[in-house]
Design a protein around this motif. Structure first.
Motif, PDB file in Angstrom:
ATOM      1  N   VAL A  38       5.230   0.702  -2.095  1.00  0.00           N
ATOM      2  CA  VAL A  38       6.033   1.876  -1.868  1.00  0.00           C
ATOM      3  C   VAL A  38       7.538   1.734  -2.050  1.00  0.00           C
ATOM      4  CG1 VAL A  38       6.419   3.971  -0.476  1.00  0.00           C
ATOM      5  CG2 VAL A  38       4.116   2.694  -0.456  1.00  0.00           C
ATOM      6  N   THR A  39       8.138   2.701  -2.920  1.00  0.00           N
ATOM      7  CA  THR A  39       9.855   2.534  -2.961  1.00  0.00           C
ATOM      8  C   THR A  39      10.280   3.534  -2.243  1.00  0.00           C
ATOM      9  OG1 THR A  39       9.554   1.844  -5.413  1.00  0.00           O
ATOM     10  CG2 THR A  39      11.605   2.517  -4.866  1.00  0.00           C
ATOM     11  N   SER A  40      11.140   3.498  -1.358  1.00  0.00           N
ATOM     12  CA  SER A  40      12.046   4.378  -0.541  1.00  0.00           C
ATOM     13  C   SER A  40      13.505   3.754  -0.527  1.00  0.00           C
ATOM     14  CB  SER A  40      11.196   4.474   0.842  1.00  0.00           C
ATOM     15  OG  SER A  40      11.771   3.331   1.674  1.00  0.00           O
ATOM     16  N   ASN A  41      14.186   4.807  -0.749  1.00  0.00           N
ATOM     17  CA  ASN A  41      15.851   4.386  -0.858  1.00  0.00           C
ATOM     18  C   ASN A  41      16.067   3.140  -1.834  1.00  0.00           C
ATOM     19  OD1 ASN A  41      16.085   6.328   1.119  1.00  0.00           O
ATOM     20  ND2 ASN A  41      16.062   4.946   2.926  1.00  0.00           N
ATOM     21  N   GLY A  42      15.189   3.054  -2.855  1.00  0.00           N
ATOM     22  CA  GLY A  42      15.512   1.833  -3.885  1.00  0.00           C
ATOM     23  C   GLY A  42      15.016   0.627  -3.527  1.00  0.00           C
ATOM     24  N   VAL A  43      14.341   0.616  -2.329  1.00  0.00           N
ATOM     25  CA  VAL A  43      13.823  -0.652  -1.766  1.00  0.00           C
ATOM     26  C   VAL A  43      12.286  -0.548  -2.097  1.00  0.00           C
ATOM     27  CG1 VAL A  43      13.639  -2.269   0.043  1.00  0.00           C
ATOM     28  CG2 VAL A  43      15.693  -0.974  -0.508  1.00  0.00           C
ATOM     29  N   LYS A  44      11.566  -1.533  -2.626  1.00  0.00           N
ATOM     30  CA  LYS A  44      10.139  -1.730  -2.780  1.00  0.00           C
ATOM     31  C   LYS A  44       9.622  -2.459  -1.495  1.00  0.00           C
ATOM     32  CE  LYS A  44      10.029  -1.822  -7.669  1.00  0.00           C
ATOM     33  NZ  LYS A  44       9.353  -2.595  -8.977  1.00  0.00           N
ATOM     34  N   THR A  45       8.600  -1.626  -0.904  1.00  0.00           N
ATOM     35  CA  THR A  45       8.021  -2.149   0.483  1.00  0.00           C
ATOM     36  C   THR A  45       6.556  -2.360   0.079  1.00  0.00           C
ATOM     37  OG1 THR A  45       9.879  -0.936   1.705  1.00  0.00           O
ATOM     38  CG2 THR A  45       7.991  -1.597   2.864  1.00  0.00           C
ATOM     39  N   LEU A  46       5.892  -3.351   0.555  1.00  0.00           N
ATOM     40  CA  LEU A  46       4.404  -3.589   0.604  1.00  0.00           C
ATOM     41  C   LEU A  46       3.964  -2.812   1.953  1.00  0.00           C
ATOM     42  CD1 LEU A  46       4.019  -7.353  -0.334  1.00  0.00           C
ATOM     43  CD2 LEU A  46       3.815  -5.220  -1.736  1.00  0.00           C
ATOM     44  N   VAL A  47       2.903  -1.985   1.755  1.00  0.00           N
ATOM     45  CA  VAL A  47       2.167  -1.375   2.797  1.00  0.00           C
ATOM     46  C   VAL A  47       0.766  -1.458   2.533  1.00  0.00           C
ATOM     47  CG1 VAL A  47       3.933   0.580   3.183  1.00  0.00           C
ATOM     48  CG2 VAL A  47       2.072   1.040   1.407  1.00  0.00           C
ATOM     49  N   VAL A  48      -0.001  -1.413   3.756  1.00  0.00           N
ATOM     50  CA  VAL A  48      -1.416  -1.955   3.701  1.00  0.00           C
ATOM     51  C   VAL A  48      -2.154  -0.433   4.219  1.00  0.00           C
ATOM     52  CG1 VAL A  48      -3.278  -3.078   5.003  1.00  0.00           C
ATOM     53  CG2 VAL A  48      -1.104  -4.167   4.590  1.00  0.00           C
ATOM     54  N   THR A  49      -3.236  -0.219   3.267  1.00  0.00           N
ATOM     55  CA  THR A  49      -4.080   1.060   3.429  1.00  0.00           C
ATOM     56  C   THR A  49      -4.826   0.943   4.931  1.00  0.00           C
ATOM     57  OG1 THR A  49      -5.986   0.113   2.124  1.00  0.00           O
ATOM     58  CG2 THR A  49      -3.976   1.447   0.923  1.00  0.00           C
ATOM     59  N   TYR A  50      -5.531   2.190   5.219  1.00  0.00           N
ATOM     60  CA  TYR A  50      -6.081   2.170   6.404  1.00  0.00           C
ATOM     61  C   TYR A  50      -7.393   1.040   6.442  1.00  0.00           C
ATOM     62  CZ  TYR A  50      -9.171   3.842  10.102  1.00  0.00           C
ATOM     63  OH  TYR A  50      -9.533   3.845  11.455  1.00  0.00           O
ATOM     64  N   THR A  51      -8.182   0.984   5.184  1.00  0.00           N
ATOM     65  CA  THR A  51      -9.151   0.172   5.360  1.00  0.00           C
ATOM     66  C   THR A  51      -8.657  -1.415   5.278  1.00  0.00           C
ATOM     67  OG1 THR A  51      -9.159   0.025   2.824  1.00  0.00           O
ATOM     68  CG2 THR A  51     -10.934   1.612   3.740  1.00  0.00           C
ATOM     69  N   GLY A  52      -7.457  -1.607   4.788  1.00  0.00           N
ATOM     70  CA  GLY A  52      -7.149  -3.064   5.075  1.00  0.00           C
ATOM     71  C   GLY A  52      -6.553  -3.130   6.416  1.00  0.00           C
ATOM     72  N   TYR A  53      -5.927  -2.140   6.819  1.00  0.00           N
ATOM     73  CA  TYR A  53      -5.496  -2.328   8.761  1.00  0.00           C
ATOM     74  C   TYR A  53      -6.720  -2.525   9.128  1.00  0.00           C
ATOM     75  CZ  TYR A  53      -4.379  -0.619  13.056  1.00  0.00           C
ATOM     76  OH  TYR A  53      -4.275  -0.311  14.378  1.00  0.00           O
ATOM     77  N   MET A  54      -7.886  -1.867   9.060  1.00  0.00           N
ATOM     78  CA  MET A  54      -9.018  -2.193   9.592  1.00  0.00           C
ATOM     79  C   MET A  54      -9.697  -3.679   9.723  1.00  0.00           C
ATOM     80  SD  MET A  54      -9.203   0.593  11.470  1.00  0.00           S
ATOM     81  CE  MET A  54     -10.777   0.251  12.238  1.00  0.00           C
ATOM     82  N   LEU A  55      -9.500  -4.251   8.409  1.00  0.00           N
ATOM     83  CA  LEU A  55      -9.877  -5.323   8.178  1.00  0.00           C
ATOM     84  C   LEU A  55      -8.871  -6.516   8.868  1.00  0.00           C
ATOM     85  CD1 LEU A  55     -10.802  -5.025   4.502  1.00  0.00           C
ATOM     86  CD2 LEU A  55     -12.450  -5.231   6.382  1.00  0.00           C
ATOM     87  N   LEU A  56      -7.725  -6.295   8.780  1.00  0.00           N
ATOM     88  CA  LEU A  56      -6.809  -7.008   9.525  1.00  0.00           C
ATOM     89  C   LEU A  56      -6.800  -7.169  11.075  1.00  0.00           C
ATOM     90  CD1 LEU A  56      -3.642  -6.644   7.478  1.00  0.00           C
ATOM     91  CD2 LEU A  56      -5.018  -8.716   7.373  1.00  0.00           C
ATOM     92  N   LYS A  57      -7.048  -5.663  11.591  1.00  0.00           N
ATOM     93  CA  LYS A  57      -7.333  -5.764  12.925  1.00  0.00           C
ATOM     94  C   LYS A  57      -8.513  -6.540  13.523  1.00  0.00           C
ATOM     95  CE  LYS A  57      -7.640  -2.372  16.360  1.00  0.00           C
ATOM     96  NZ  LYS A  57      -7.730  -0.854  16.557  1.00  0.00           N
ATOM     97  N   GLN A  58      -9.716  -6.559  12.769  1.00  0.00           N
ATOM     98  CA  GLN A  58     -10.828  -7.323  13.142  1.00  0.00           C
ATOM     99  C   GLN A  58     -10.257  -8.924  13.089  1.00  0.00           C
ATOM    100  OE1 GLN A  58     -14.059  -6.820  10.693  1.00  0.00           O
ATOM    101  NE2 GLN A  58     -13.398  -8.046   9.009  1.00  0.00           N
ATOM    102  N   HIS A  59      -9.378  -9.331  12.459  1.00  0.00           N
ATOM    103  CA  HIS A  59      -9.012 -10.831  12.330  1.00  0.00           C
ATOM    104  C   HIS A  59      -7.819 -11.106  13.602  1.00  0.00           C
ATOM    105  CE1 HIS A  59     -11.218 -12.085   8.666  1.00  0.00           C
ATOM    106  NE2 HIS A  59     -10.597 -10.665   8.196  1.00  0.00           N
TER     107      HIS A  59
END
Length: 197
Positions: A38-59
């Motif tokens: 996602v690009t905000s204010n000219g800076v690219k930022t990596l974001v994790v979707t909800y399903t990815g969040y749920m997978l990381l949460k289990q780890h």
């Protein structure tokens, strides 16, 4: 950021782990399926979707007392895990049905191909039989056609032969008659006595 998309820093803060620990879990496959840029204010930022969040949460689990990273026991799945499993099972079921459908289509196509090949072979045999019959009929018809085409020539030649035979026969008969009419001289004259008379 929105509630469904979380940055690596937000995830690290929520799970009480370092950003490096979160990045270790972001494999190529995981990034392809669950990470967006996602690009905000000219800076690219990596974001994790909800399903990815749920997978990381289990780890990751947070331990307020120790603050150490711990891997959770996956024997007790969460609701998110169960929903992901259900989705995957549904997809597998759909894929199985599609494969069965494709198998039946392939079988049908194979049967149609076999049938078409058999019909083509029968057609070829019939064609060969018809050709042989036509050739036989042509061979039977050829002498008659020759007579029709060359009938005047053959007929004229035959008439000429018959006429010549008849003339020959007549001339032989005339000779025979002429020989019968001539008297046969039994006396023979001597050649030296011819001037004496």
């Amino acid at each position: 950021m929105s509630e469904k998309l979380k940055t690596i820093k937000e995830l690290a803060d929520e799970f009480n782990v370092s950003k490096q620990a979160v990045r270790k879990r972001l494999t190529e496959e995981f990034r392809a399926n669950h990470v967006k840029t996602v690009t905000s204010n000219g800076v690219k930022t990596l974001v994790v979707t909800y399903t990815g969040y749920m997978l990381l949460k289990q780890h990751f689990t947070t331990s307020n007392a120790t603050g150490n990273n711990k891997v959770t026991d996956t024997s007790n799945p969460t609701n998110a895990d169960l929903s992901v499993v259900k989705i995957l099972e549904q997809q597998l079921f759909v894929k199985d049905k599609q494969l069965e459908n494709k198998d039946s289509q392939i079988s049908q196509m194979q049967n149609l191909l076999d049938q078409q090949q058999r019909l083509a072979l029968q057609d070829k045999k019939l064609l060969e039989e018809y050709k042989s019959e036509i050739n036989e009929l042509k061979s039977l018809k050829m002498p008659q056609e020759d007579m029709k085409d060359g009938s005047s020539i053959r007929g004229e030649a035959q008439e000429e032969i018959e006429r010549l035979k008849a003339q020959l026969k007549l001339s032989e008969e005339e000779r025979n008659k002429a020989k019968e009419k001539e008297p046969v001289k039994t006396e023979s004259k001597k050649w030296w006595g011819l001037w004496r008379k």
